[in-house]
Structures are given as C-alpha cells and as structure tokens.
Design a protein around this motif. Structure first.
Motif, PDB file in Angstrom:
ATOM      1  N   SER A  69       0.853  -1.190   0.000  1.00  0.00           N
ATOM      2  CA  SER A  69       0.000   0.000   0.000  1.00  0.00           C
ATOM      3  C   SER A  69       0.887   1.238   0.000  1.00  0.00           C
ATOM      4  N   LYS A  73      -3.382   5.837   1.495  1.00  0.00           N
ATOM      5  CA  LYS A  73      -4.322   4.762   1.828  1.00  0.00           C
ATOM      6  C   LYS A  73      -4.136   4.295   3.264  1.00  0.00           C
ATOM      7  N   GLU A 110      -6.965   4.416   6.390  1.00  0.00           N
ATOM      8  CA  GLU A 110      -7.276   3.283   7.259  1.00  0.00           C
ATOM      9  C   GLU A 110      -7.029   3.629   8.726  1.00  0.00           C
ATOM     10  N   ALA A 126      -6.014  -8.560   9.980  1.00  0.00           N
ATOM     11  CA  ALA A 126      -6.004  -7.783   8.739  1.00  0.00           C
ATOM     12  C   ALA A 126      -5.253  -8.508   7.634  1.00  0.00           C
ATOM     13  N   SER A 127      -4.168  -9.192   7.988  1.00  0.00           N
ATOM     14  CA  SER A 127      -3.390  -9.913   6.962  1.00  0.00           C
ATOM     15  C   SER A 127      -4.167 -11.105   6.427  1.00  0.00           C
ATOM     16  N   LEU A 156      -7.320 -11.270   6.015  1.00  0.00           N
ATOM     17  CA  LEU A 156      -8.342 -10.738   5.115  1.00  0.00           C
ATOM     18  C   LEU A 156      -7.736  -9.983   3.934  1.00  0.00           C
ATOM     19  N   GLN A 183      -6.222  -7.227   3.914  1.00  0.00           N
ATOM     20  CA  GLN A 183      -6.440  -5.780   4.012  1.00  0.00           C
ATOM     21  C   GLN A 183      -5.077  -5.137   4.287  1.00  0.00           C
ATOM     22  N   THR A 184      -4.321  -4.967   3.209  1.00  0.00           N
ATOM     23  CA  THR A 184      -2.926  -4.555   3.330  1.00  0.00           C
ATOM     24  C   THR A 184      -2.773  -3.176   3.957  1.00  0.00           C
ATOM     25  N   GLU A 194      -4.783  -1.617   6.063  1.00  0.00           N
ATOM     26  CA  GLU A 194      -5.068  -1.686   7.506  1.00  0.00           C
ATOM     27  C   GLU A 194      -3.928  -2.366   8.247  1.00  0.00           C
ATOM     28  N   TYR A 195      -3.420  -3.428   7.637  1.00  0.00           N
ATOM     29  CA  TYR A 195      -2.280  -4.152   8.213  1.00  0.00           C
ATOM     30  C   TYR A 195      -1.096  -3.207   8.445  1.00  0.00           C
TER      31      TYR A 195
END
Length: 268
Positions: free
Chosen positions: A54, A58, A62, A228-229, A231, A233-234, A236-237
C-alpha cells in the motif's frame, strides 16, 4: 576634508539570534518527507500492487477509520498492559547486572547461562510459553519479560566494567562502603549503558507481544495485524504496523529525555 560618518540604524529585533530547528529534528523530518513523497508517487502511478502493498495516503485513511471507531485503543490498551507488566519485571536485570559486573565470581558462575539464553531464539519458544502459561495475558507478559531482560542485564554489566578504576580506588581510599560504592560511583557510571539496554529492550518487548498475540491471542495489536493480513487488508495491516513504529519512537524519545534528567553530564 571632514570625514562624514554614516550611522545605520539596525532594528534591535534583527540582532537577536534566531532559534534554529535542531538538526536531530530537521534531518529525520526531511528524510521522512522525501521517502513518503516517493512512496506516494509510486502508489499513484500504479507501480505498487495494492493487493501486495500500500502507500501513505491509503494507510492514513485506514488509520483514520480505526482511530475514529476507537478500535485501535482497545488493542493498544491490552498490548500496553502486557508490555508494561513484562517490562517492569525485566527491570530486575539492572540489579542483577550490577552485581554480576561488580563481583567477578558471580559473573563466572552465571555468564555462560546468560549468554546461552540471550542467544536462544525466544520467538521460537512462543508455543511453549503458551503451553506453560495459557492463552491469556500471562503468556504474553512472560514472553515480553524473556525477551527484554537480557539486553538490560548485559548492558548493565558492561556499564559496571567500564567504570573508571581510579574512581573505585578513590572511593575505597576514603573508606566507602559497598552500598556507597554502588550508589555514588558504579551506578552513575553505568547509567548510559543501562539506558541503552532499556532502549534495546523496548524494541524486543514490542516484538515479543506482537508475535505472542499473533500466535495465541484474540485481542491486541498483534491479533489486529494477523486479522487484517488474513483478510488481505494490506492498508489496515500496515496502518497497525505504523502505529507500533510511532509508539516505539515516542517511547525511545521519552527515554532520551529521562536520560538527560538522570545524567545531564551525558548531554553532548
């Protein structure tokens, strides 16, 4: 011919020295700004796969989301408690290091075991800690303790050994007791080394709690990163990782301020 002397009126305010931003602040800020700018450009020009990584804007969005919902504070509270208890226990390394550094026989008896435990990959023993202490808070606290104590202990020992021999001889010639020797000579001399050990231990403590929560936790920063990882969701991670980085820097800076108060003669 008469000499004509010209006087220039300079405002007194311009004569005052302007306060400059310390280089210790300006240099990292400029470096960080350049890194973020280049990183953001790479993301905007599609040079980064959002599924794999990311970019700053972004990640910032998050971070805003989980700060607004208060989700991050719930995880930070749990992780902070575990780090706090474990780190407080690890400070026992200071008196142990003072004694091992001062008494040679004590060092000879225990130094090989300290070295062996320090070089042991404690992270690999996380499942064993979970087996011993359960899935709740205690296993994370003990992981933090196990990873934090040795940098403090070893650096404290080094600080004792670096104490000037002339100071020790002078204290003994004036009839200083062992207690006075530790209080007035050895401990002040070892303070910079102790602070260095604590700074190293902070990083290891954060690593310990994150790994322990990732492997055996249902709350905390480590659990949030794992969730987060899973899912994918980079952003957010990485936002949670950035929170940890900022927290680590803040703790280190607070420790530097504490060192300046405790040992002002080291402020150079």
């Amino acid at each position: 011919m008469e000499k004509v002397e010209a006087t220039i009126n300079v405002p007194s305010s311009s004569l005052k020295k302007r306060k400059k931003v310390p280089q210790s602040v300006s240099y990292p800020v400029v470096t960080l700004a350049i890194i973020l700018f280049v990183w953001e450009l790479c993301g905007r020009f599609n040079l980064i796969d959002p599924f794999m990584f990311s970019w700053p804007s972004k990640i910032f969005v998050e971070a805003q989301d989980f700060f607004a919902t208060g989700e991050v504070f719930k995880h930070l509270a749990v992780s902070g408690m575990e780090v706090g208890f474990g780190f407080a226990m690890a400070l026992i390394g200071i008196p142990i290091g003072l004694m091992m550094g001062y008494w040679k026989k004590l060092e000879l008896a225990f130094d090989p075991f300290v070295t062996a435990l320090y070089t042991t990959p404690m992270i690999a023993l996380t499942p064993l800690f979970v087996l011993w202490f359960g899935l709740e808070t205690l296993s994370k606290v003990m992981m933090v303790f196990a990873l934090s104590i040795f940098p403090i202990l070893i650096n404290t020992m080094a600080g004792v050994k670096m104490t000037e021999v002339s100071l020790i001889k002078a204290a003994r010639s004036y009839g200083a007791s062992e207690r006075q020797m530790f209080k007035e000579v050895i401990f002040p001399s070892a303070i910079p080394f102790i602070i260095t050990g604590i700074r190293l231990a902070i990083g290891r403590a954060l690593i310990a709690v994150v790994v322990a929560e990732m492997l055996a936790g249902n709350i905390g920063i480590g659990y949030a990163i794992r969730h987060a990882s899973e899912l994918f969701q980079t952003a957010e991670y990485l936002a949670y990782v950035v929170v940890l980085m900022v927290l680590s820097v803040l703790l280190t800076e607070l420790l530097k301020m504490f060192e300046k108060k405790l040992a002002p003669w080291r402020d150079r």
